[in-house]
Design a protein around this motif. Sequence first.
Motif, short mmCIF file in Angstrom:
data_model
loop_
_atom_site.label_atom_id
_atom_site.label_comp_id
_atom_site.label_asym_id
_atom_site.label_seq_id
_atom_site.Cartn_x
_atom_site.Cartn_y
_atom_site.Cartn_z
N PRO A 1 0.82 -1.22 0.00
CA PRO A 1 0.00 0.00 0.00
C PRO A 1 0.84 1.27 0.00
O PRO A 1 1.98 1.28 0.49
N ASP A 2 0.28 2.36 -0.54
CA ASP A 2 0.91 3.66 -0.42
C ASP A 2 0.35 4.37 0.80
O ASP A 2 -0.39 3.77 1.60
N ARG A 3 0.67 5.67 0.97
CA ARG A 3 0.23 6.38 2.19
C ARG A 3 -1.28 6.57 2.23
O ARG A 3 -1.84 6.86 3.29
N ASP A 4 -1.97 6.38 1.09
CA ASP A 4 -3.44 6.47 1.06
C ASP A 4 -4.09 5.10 1.11
O ASP A 4 -5.32 4.98 0.98
N GLY A 5 -3.27 4.06 1.26
CA GLY A 5 -3.80 2.71 1.34
C GLY A 5 -4.00 2.04 -0.01
O GLY A 5 -4.50 0.91 -0.07
N GLU A 6 -3.60 2.71 -1.09
CA GLU A 6 -3.78 2.14 -2.43
C GLU A 6 -2.68 1.11 -2.71
O GLU A 6 -1.49 1.41 -2.60
N ARG B 1 5.79 4.78 -0.42
CA ARG B 1 6.18 3.39 -0.22
C ARG B 1 7.68 3.30 0.04
O ARG B 1 8.48 3.96 -0.61
N ARG C 1 5.01 8.69 5.85
CA ARG C 1 3.88 9.65 5.84
C ARG C 1 4.31 11.04 5.40
O ARG C 1 5.44 11.43 5.52
N GLU D 1 6.73 10.18 -3.77
CA GLU D 1 5.36 10.54 -4.15
C GLU D 1 4.32 9.65 -3.48
O GLU D 1 3.32 10.12 -2.94
N SER D 2 4.53 8.34 -3.51
CA SER D 2 3.56 7.41 -2.94
C SER D 2 3.80 7.15 -1.46
O SER D 2 2.89 6.73 -0.75
#
Length: 374
Positions: free
Chosen positions: A63-68, A298, A374, A295-296
């Motif tokens: 996941p990325d910081r938005d959970g995607e 991760r 984050r 950016e993400s």
Amino acid sequence: MSTAAMALAATGALPALAAEASQDTAGTLDDGTKVTSVTLTGADGVSVTILSFGATLWKFMAPDRDGELADITLGYDDLQLFKDKPNFWGATVGRYANRIDHGRFTLDGTAYQLPQNDGENSLHGGGKGFDVQNWKVEKVSSGKVARAIFTRTSPDGEAGYPGTVQARVTYTLDDHGSLQIAFDATTDKPTVINMTNHAIFNMAGEGAPQGAMGNVLTVPASHYTPVSETLIPTGELAAVEGTPFDFRAGKAMEEGLRDGTDQQIVYGRGVDHNFALDKGLTKTPELAARLSDPESGRVLEVLTTEPGLQVYSGNFLDGTFLGKHGHLYRMGDGIALEPQKFPDAPNHSNFVSARVDPGTPYRHVMVYRVSVER
């Protein structure tokens, strides 16, 4: 965890499992080889899928910081391509990871010749290595951690190597984003063994339009092993300070990657070099690299018991590899971080030895640990 299992856990009928493992049929190759896939899933949403062909880390969802979620490893969707157009995507490589000069080494006075599949050199088993073999799925289990064990017998003389080797690869995923890969092997006569995983990463997600060169890489290594024009180590340990190979403080992968004034960058078409980790050879895995996508958010940390780390900036990806989701992979679309003994170690007495003898098992433990910044 399945809906039924969660319902039982809620009533106290059974303990909640932190991580789950499942097994499925991935498909059949043209020669009739049936390939099995095993998926390990942690409670935090991180999951990996491993193929029996090559004991290959096929998918790595993080996941990325938005959970995607995104798959952070390059590879093929078409299983047949792993055999027809191998490029070591996520594969277990061996018997000897990396290059051996002219495919030759001598052990106890006997000279051995390996297949030459990288110009005059032998690379990752010479095209007949562990990456193009279908491994046996020995065990799959869920529990506090999810686990998958793959085994195979490498017969005496396979790809030119001496000794019958019993090899085992154990993938273990916990619920905190840590994937441990343990490589174990025994031999019935003296040989050389150097096993690793060859995942190629992009922390922005495989196929991201911007590629992977904006990923920030940190490597705790004060020295690296310079190479000749054939990418074989000269035997020297050179300081990274003042060179494009200094990743100690962390920097975008692209920084210095096109510095044609550095002959080593010219030889590698970028970075394709082994770093001598400051930690050296250790009993337990210690940090070898940190790779992040600003950016993400991760983050990937690579830990290992081995003394070296090959960093490869995807220099030979030329747009002819049709990867996952129809993506054509180009130069710089991924970064390989391969913990290992040094390249060509059997021909360099000053490098940590890759020799393995009967009664003295080989073991390499590495960890891919993903998190979010984050």
